[in-house]
Design a protein around this motif. Sequence first.
Motif, mmCIF file in Angstrom:
data_model
loop_
_atom_site.group_PDB
_atom_site.id
_atom_site.type_symbol
_atom_site.label_atom_id
_atom_site.label_comp_id
_atom_site.label_asym_id
_atom_site.label_seq_id
_atom_site.Cartn_x
_atom_site.Cartn_y
_atom_site.Cartn_z
ATOM 1 N N LEU A 189 0.713 -1.041 0.448
ATOM 2 C CA LEU A 189 -0.112 -0.188 -0.312
ATOM 3 C C LEU A 189 0.839 1.601 0.412
ATOM 4 C CD1 LEU A 189 -2.696 -0.927 2.369
ATOM 5 C CD2 LEU A 189 -2.687 -1.494 0.159
ATOM 6 N N ALA A 190 -0.009 2.750 -0.259
ATOM 7 C CA ALA A 190 0.881 3.861 -0.194
ATOM 8 C C ALA A 190 1.092 4.445 0.924
ATOM 9 C CB ALA A 190 0.139 4.776 -1.117
ATOM 10 N N PRO A 191 2.206 4.431 1.452
ATOM 11 C CA PRO A 191 1.948 5.347 2.671
ATOM 12 C C PRO A 191 1.541 6.210 3.348
ATOM 13 C CG PRO A 191 4.240 4.853 1.591
ATOM 14 C CD PRO A 191 3.428 4.024 0.709
ATOM 15 N N LEU A 192 1.282 6.946 2.123
ATOM 16 C CA LEU A 192 1.291 8.132 1.914
ATOM 17 C C LEU A 192 0.603 9.469 0.383
ATOM 18 C CD1 LEU A 192 4.444 10.588 1.950
ATOM 19 C CD2 LEU A 192 4.703 8.236 1.593
ATOM 20 N N PRO A 193 -0.214 9.855 0.985
ATOM 21 C CA PRO A 193 -0.092 10.529 -0.966
ATOM 22 C C PRO A 193 1.101 10.924 -2.187
ATOM 23 C CG PRO A 193 -1.150 12.002 0.831
ATOM 24 C CD PRO A 193 -0.095 10.834 1.278
ATOM 25 N N GLY A 194 0.786 10.078 -2.688
ATOM 26 C CA GLY A 194 2.423 10.992 -4.072
ATOM 27 C C GLY A 194 1.807 10.864 -5.104
ATOM 28 N N THR A 195 2.826 11.028 -6.102
ATOM 29 C CA THR A 195 3.488 10.407 -7.623
ATOM 30 C C THR A 195 4.201 9.602 -8.285
ATOM 31 O OG1 THR A 195 2.200 13.131 -8.238
ATOM 32 C CG2 THR A 195 3.401 11.838 -9.406
ATOM 33 N N ILE A 196 3.684 8.148 -8.568
ATOM 34 C CA ILE A 196 4.319 7.243 -8.899
ATOM 35 C C ILE A 196 5.488 7.896 -10.150
ATOM 36 C CG2 ILE A 196 4.761 4.733 -9.380
ATOM 37 C CD1 ILE A 196 2.377 5.026 -6.862
ATOM 38 N N THR A 197 6.995 8.222 -9.945
ATOM 39 C CA THR A 197 7.968 8.260 -10.086
ATOM 40 C C THR A 197 8.755 7.134 -10.956
ATOM 41 O OG1 THR A 197 9.827 8.368 -8.107
ATOM 42 C CG2 THR A 197 8.790 10.664 -8.887
ATOM 43 N N ASP A 198 8.279 5.395 -10.317
ATOM 44 C CA ASP A 198 9.177 4.466 -11.320
ATOM 45 C C ASP A 198 8.535 3.714 -10.004
ATOM 46 O OD1 ASP A 198 11.167 3.169 -12.629
ATOM 47 O OD2 ASP A 198 12.345 3.804 -11.354
ATOM 48 N N VAL A 199 8.525 2.339 -11.496
ATOM 49 C CA VAL A 199 8.109 1.021 -11.035
ATOM 50 C C VAL A 199 9.308 0.109 -11.422
ATOM 51 C CG1 VAL A 199 6.270 -0.879 -11.446
ATOM 52 C CG2 VAL A 199 5.335 1.260 -11.697
#
Length: 160
Positions: free
Chosen positions: A95-105
Amino acid sequence: MDKSLIKPTDIIMSKYQYKVNGVDYQVEIEEIEGNMAKVLVNGKPFEVELAKPVKAKPQTKRVQVPSPTLSVAAEPQKAPAIKPKAAVAAGNKVLAPLPGTITDVKVAVGDVVKTGDTVIVLEAMKMQNNIEADCDGKITSILVARGDTVMEGATLVTIE
């Protein structure tokens, strides 16, 4: 008493205190009609002629307004469901621990990961955060792509 002491512009309240040549006067205005005023000066009645007629102040009128009625819809409208990009596979969710933008998978479906391996990089508050696998296993689904914005608690990948 001098008629010029009571001016039409002074008539705001009905009782006034005046001092003329050192003598106190209590003046109560009873009624004004045109340019004639009926007043009591220290309890004695007088009719005073005003230089100009006093315009009557507009009277505030109370209006009875009916109470608004509320109507209730038969069933509340539901927001359309947001469909995930890929189906969430069974397994452990990262899960995402905080809101944000994915910069790399950093992984692909089918990759085998160990606990602590970085699977996603998430930018939040101008900082790059490595999101790590919390268990050993195989990546069964990836639900985000580079550039996606995610909220706290969103499922990023699943590991089985």
